[in-house]
Design a protein around this motif. Structure first.
Motif, PDB file in Angstrom:
ATOM      1  N   ASP A  19      49.484  43.463  26.170  1.00 25.09           N
ATOM      2  CA  ASP A  19      48.662  44.502  25.527  1.00 25.09           C
ATOM      3  C   ASP A  19      47.367  43.914  24.992  1.00 25.09           C
ATOM      4  O   ASP A  19      46.299  44.525  25.112  1.00 25.09           O
ATOM      5  N   ARG A  20      47.439  42.730  24.405  1.00 26.29           N
ATOM      6  CA  ARG A  20      46.229  42.076  23.872  1.00 26.29           C
ATOM      7  C   ARG A  20      45.288  41.670  25.001  1.00 26.29           C
ATOM      8  O   ARG A  20      44.069  41.790  24.862  1.00 26.29           O
ATOM      9  N   ALA A  24      41.510  43.174  25.428  1.00 30.25           N
ATOM     10  CA  ALA A  24      40.345  42.284  25.522  1.00 30.25           C
ATOM     11  C   ALA A  24      39.604  42.516  26.841  1.00 30.25           C
ATOM     12  O   ALA A  24      38.371  42.537  26.877  1.00 30.25           O
ATOM     13  N   ARG A  25      40.355  42.701  27.902  1.00 32.14           N
ATOM     14  CA  ARG A  25      39.741  42.926  29.216  1.00 32.14           C
ATOM     15  C   ARG A  25      38.968  44.234  29.243  1.00 32.14           C
ATOM     16  O   ARG A  25      37.818  44.279  29.693  1.00 32.14           O
ATOM     17  N   THR A  26      39.573  45.301  28.748  1.00 28.29           N
ATOM     18  CA  THR A  26      38.892  46.607  28.794  1.00 28.29           C
ATOM     19  C   THR A  26      37.715  46.665  27.833  1.00 28.29           C
ATOM     20  O   THR A  26      36.715  47.304  28.137  1.00 28.29           O
ATOM     21  N   SER A  27      37.812  45.972  26.707  1.00 27.90           N
ATOM     22  CA  SER A  27      36.672  45.969  25.778  1.00 27.90           C
ATOM     23  C   SER A  27      35.468  45.246  26.379  1.00 27.90           C
ATOM     24  O   SER A  27      34.334  45.511  26.009  1.00 27.90           O
ATOM     25  N   ARG A  28      35.719  44.370  27.334  1.00 20.75           N
ATOM     26  CA  ARG A  28      34.649  43.668  28.037  1.00 20.75           C
ATOM     27  C   ARG A  28      34.291  44.357  29.355  1.00 20.75           C
ATOM     28  O   ARG A  28      33.508  43.839  30.142  1.00 20.75           O
ATOM     29  N   ASP A  69      36.635  35.223  27.051  1.00 21.13           N
ATOM     30  CA  ASP A  69      35.854  34.675  25.948  1.00 21.13           C
ATOM     31  C   ASP A  69      36.483  35.004  24.589  1.00 21.13           C
ATOM     32  O   ASP A  69      35.811  35.464  23.667  1.00 21.13           O
ATOM     33  N   VAL A  70      37.794  34.784  24.513  1.00 18.59           N
ATOM     34  CA  VAL A  70      38.521  34.970  23.257  1.00 18.59           C
ATOM     35  C   VAL A  70      39.381  33.726  23.011  1.00 18.59           C
ATOM     36  O   VAL A  70      39.827  33.084  23.964  1.00 18.59           O
ATOM     37  N   PRO A  71      39.614  33.376  21.742  1.00 18.16           N
ATOM     38  CA  PRO A  71      40.511  32.275  21.475  1.00 18.16           C
ATOM     39  C   PRO A  71      41.930  32.615  21.940  1.00 18.16           C
ATOM     40  O   PRO A  71      42.368  33.764  21.845  1.00 18.16           O
ATOM     41  N   LEU A  72      42.629  31.633  22.447  1.00 11.13           N
ATOM     42  CA  LEU A  72      43.995  31.849  22.912  1.00 11.13           C
ATOM     43  C   LEU A  72      44.849  32.480  21.806  1.00 11.13           C
ATOM     44  O   LEU A  72      45.657  33.365  22.080  1.00 11.13           O
ATOM     45  N   ARG A  73      44.650  32.060  20.585  1.00  5.78           N
ATOM     46  CA  ARG A  73      45.463  32.601  19.477  1.00  5.78           C
ATOM     47  C   ARG A  73      45.303  34.109  19.339  1.00  5.78           C
ATOM     48  O   ARG A  73      46.213  34.785  18.874  1.00  5.78           O
ATOM     49  N   ASN A  74      44.162  34.653  19.753  1.00  7.74           N
ATOM     50  CA  ASN A  74      43.979  36.111  19.685  1.00  7.74           C
ATOM     51  C   ASN A  74      44.874  36.833  20.687  1.00  7.74           C
ATOM     52  O   ASN A  74      45.217  38.000  20.487  1.00  7.74           O
ATOM     53  N   LEU A  75      45.230  36.145  21.758  1.00  9.03           N
ATOM     54  CA  LEU A  75      46.084  36.769  22.764  1.00  9.03           C
ATOM     55  C   LEU A  75      47.560  36.592  22.444  1.00  9.03           C
ATOM     56  O   LEU A  75      48.347  37.494  22.707  1.00  9.03           O
ATOM     57  N   VAL A  76      47.919  35.450  21.900  1.00 10.88           N
ATOM     58  CA  VAL A  76      49.343  35.183  21.681  1.00 10.88           C
ATOM     59  C   VAL A  76      49.764  35.374  20.239  1.00 10.88           C
ATOM     60  O   VAL A  76      50.961  35.314  19.948  1.00 10.88           O
ATOM     61  N   GLY A  77      48.787  35.585  19.345  1.00 11.80           N
ATOM     62  CA  GLY A  77      49.032  35.712  17.913  1.00 11.80           C
ATOM     63  C   GLY A  77      50.077  36.652  17.585  1.00 11.80           C
ATOM     64  O   GLY A  77      50.922  36.788  16.894  1.00 11.80           O
TER      65      GLY A  77
END
Length: 77
Positions: A19-20, A24-28, A69-77
């Protein structure tokens, strides 16, 4: 030899990560096709990752984070 399915909490976390990634993909304004091309996989693989149906590698998650272009922690957080 078949392996046992992962515990339910693992599947839940996979879906959350997917979902994250999708958000992130759609926001870009990137399509699944463009993200797939950027990280060197096919669109179906990106779709399975976003659906939480694919246990992807940390290397692939790093490529996705870089492509988005996002930190990995934003995806797995």
């Amino acid at each position: 030899m078949p392996t046992d399915p992962p515990p339910a909490w693992v599947l839940t976390r996979r879906r959350q990560i997917g979902d994250r990634i999708r958000a992130a993909r759609t926001s870009r304004k990137l399509s699944q096709e463009k993200l797939a091309e950027t990280i060197g996989v096919d669109r179906k693989t990106v779709n399975r990752i976003e659906q939480g149906a694919h246990a992807t590698s940390i290397d692939r998650l790093l490529l996705i984070a870089d492509a988005l272009d996002v930190p990995l922690r934003n995806l797995v957080g």
